[in-house]
Design a protein around this motif. Sequence first.
Motif, PDB file in Angstrom:
ATOM      1  N   GLY A   1       0.813  -1.206   0.000  1.00 55.63           N
ATOM      2  CA  GLY A   1       0.000   0.000   0.000  1.00 55.63           C
ATOM      3  C   GLY A   1       0.846   1.255   0.000  1.00 55.63           C
ATOM      4  O   GLY A   1       2.075   1.201  -0.112  1.00 55.63           O
ATOM      5  N   PRO A   2       0.208   2.432   0.135  1.00 53.94           N
ATOM      6  CA  PRO A   2       0.931   3.705   0.088  1.00 53.94           C
ATOM      7  C   PRO A   2       1.952   3.818   1.206  1.00 53.94           C
ATOM      8  O   PRO A   2       1.694   3.419   2.349  1.00 53.94           O
ATOM      9  CB  PRO A   2      -0.185   4.746   0.255  1.00 53.94           C
TER      10      PRO A   2
ATOM     11  N   SER B   1      -2.080  -6.661   4.094  1.00 52.91           N
ATOM     12  CA  SER B   1      -1.138  -7.778   4.181  1.00 52.91           C
ATOM     13  C   SER B   1      -1.025  -8.543   2.866  1.00 52.91           C
ATOM     14  O   SER B   1      -0.070  -9.279   2.654  1.00 52.91           O
ATOM     15  CB  SER B   1      -1.547  -8.741   5.306  1.00 52.91           C
ATOM     16  N   ARG B   2      -2.020  -8.377   1.973  1.00 58.23           N
ATOM     17  CA  ARG B   2      -1.991  -9.063   0.677  1.00 58.23           C
ATOM     18  C   ARG B   2      -2.043  -8.033  -0.454  1.00 58.23           C
ATOM     19  O   ARG B   2      -2.791  -7.054  -0.374  1.00 58.23           O
ATOM     20  CB  ARG B   2      -3.178 -10.022   0.542  1.00 58.23           C
TER      21      ARG B   2
ATOM     22  N   PHE C   1      -4.607  -4.228  -5.035  1.00 53.15           N
ATOM     23  CA  PHE C   1      -4.812  -4.155  -6.486  1.00 53.15           C
ATOM     24  C   PHE C   1      -6.216  -4.574  -6.905  1.00 53.15           C
ATOM     25  O   PHE C   1      -6.800  -3.958  -7.817  1.00 53.15           O
ATOM     26  CB  PHE C   1      -3.777  -5.027  -7.206  1.00 53.15           C
ATOM     27  N   GLY C   2      -6.772  -5.592  -6.285  1.00 52.56           N
ATOM     28  CA  GLY C   2      -8.084  -6.086  -6.682  1.00 52.56           C
ATOM     29  C   GLY C   2      -9.162  -5.008  -6.656  1.00 52.56           C
ATOM     30  O   GLY C   2      -9.869  -4.800  -7.655  1.00 52.56           O
ATOM     31  N   PRO C   3      -9.318  -4.277  -5.545  1.00 49.25           N
ATOM     32  CA  PRO C   3     -10.316  -3.208  -5.515  1.00 49.25           C
ATOM     33  C   PRO C   3     -10.025  -2.099  -6.526  1.00 49.25           C
ATOM     34  O   PRO C   3     -10.955  -1.477  -7.048  1.00 49.25           O
ATOM     35  CB  PRO C   3     -10.223  -2.684  -4.073  1.00 49.25           C
ATOM     36  N   THR C   4      -8.741  -1.855  -6.802  1.00 50.33           N
ATOM     37  CA  THR C   4      -8.391  -0.841  -7.800  1.00 50.33           C
ATOM     38  C   THR C   4      -8.892  -1.260  -9.170  1.00 50.33           C
ATOM     39  O   THR C   4      -9.523  -0.469  -9.893  1.00 50.33           O
ATOM     40  CB  THR C   4      -6.867  -0.642  -7.835  1.00 50.33           C
TER      41      THR C   4
END
Length: 305
Positions: free
Chosen positions: A143-144, A153-154, A159-162
Amino acid sequence: MVSKLLVDIDHATRLVRRWYEPSRRVLAVRQLNGGMINHVWAWQLDGEPGWLVGKLNVLDHHDAFEREFAALRWYREHSTFPVPEVHTCFADEEEGVSGLLMQRMAGRNLGEAQLGQRGIASLQGQLATHIASLHTHTAERFGPVVMDDAKRSRWLDVFGPTLEREFHAVGEHLSSKTRDVIHKLLGELEAWLPEQARPTLVHGDLWATNILVNDAHPDRPTLTAFVDPAGLYADPEYELAYLRLFHTAGDVFFRTYTQTHPLRPGFDRRCRIYWLNTMLLHLRLFGDQYASSCDGLARQIRQLA
């Protein structure tokens, strides 16, 4: 897209005096090429330093500038990755603009650089060395870099929600076949992008315009700086796929980079997922000319499934 924003010498001088140094005066302004979201200006000042860069947009962009300000400072404090020194982040209601004031780095962007064949190979090697060094920085969570509450943690939880947000933002502009492929893909991301990498520090938006080059000697250029870093811990393939998508990195880059960071098996296949995310984002920001690229990538993903 970049909104209309005109900055003359008087306007720039007011901003410099209010947000940088009260006694300074702008002598000349020059708009720099390449900005797709913001306006970027080089301002010549009286005295030293002789130049300042102003990156500007309307007031609504202030939150994004604050994140960029924090990320630039973080890179300079925690890595040797060459990024500009950022002086201030501001929202000027009187002038109706927000922005950053920062150091002007030597050179011009890679897209404008005039390089010979030997210079291109040299530059690719330098790029690989910088990115390989950047990718030695790892963390415990993705993350940022400057927002602990957004870390996960994953990688797929970042990326998935993005990817899903980008899809839903432009779904009506895609063909029904492409929508079907992406719907299926979102349910199968665990299989497409298995968790295999540590959270790795990346630039996050590496293409030619964000790479500054001194090309005074076309066969002996020097990579001087990177601009517009995202400030992100990610799977490094996220960065490498982006470098391939716009042909910013070629064979020389990957030969040099993989001497210290071997590619994982299946990288070519996984690139399509990251490329699709980028093309969906471009469709959202820049218009329907990117719909065909999304359709083409969806076909490739369907064939690879």
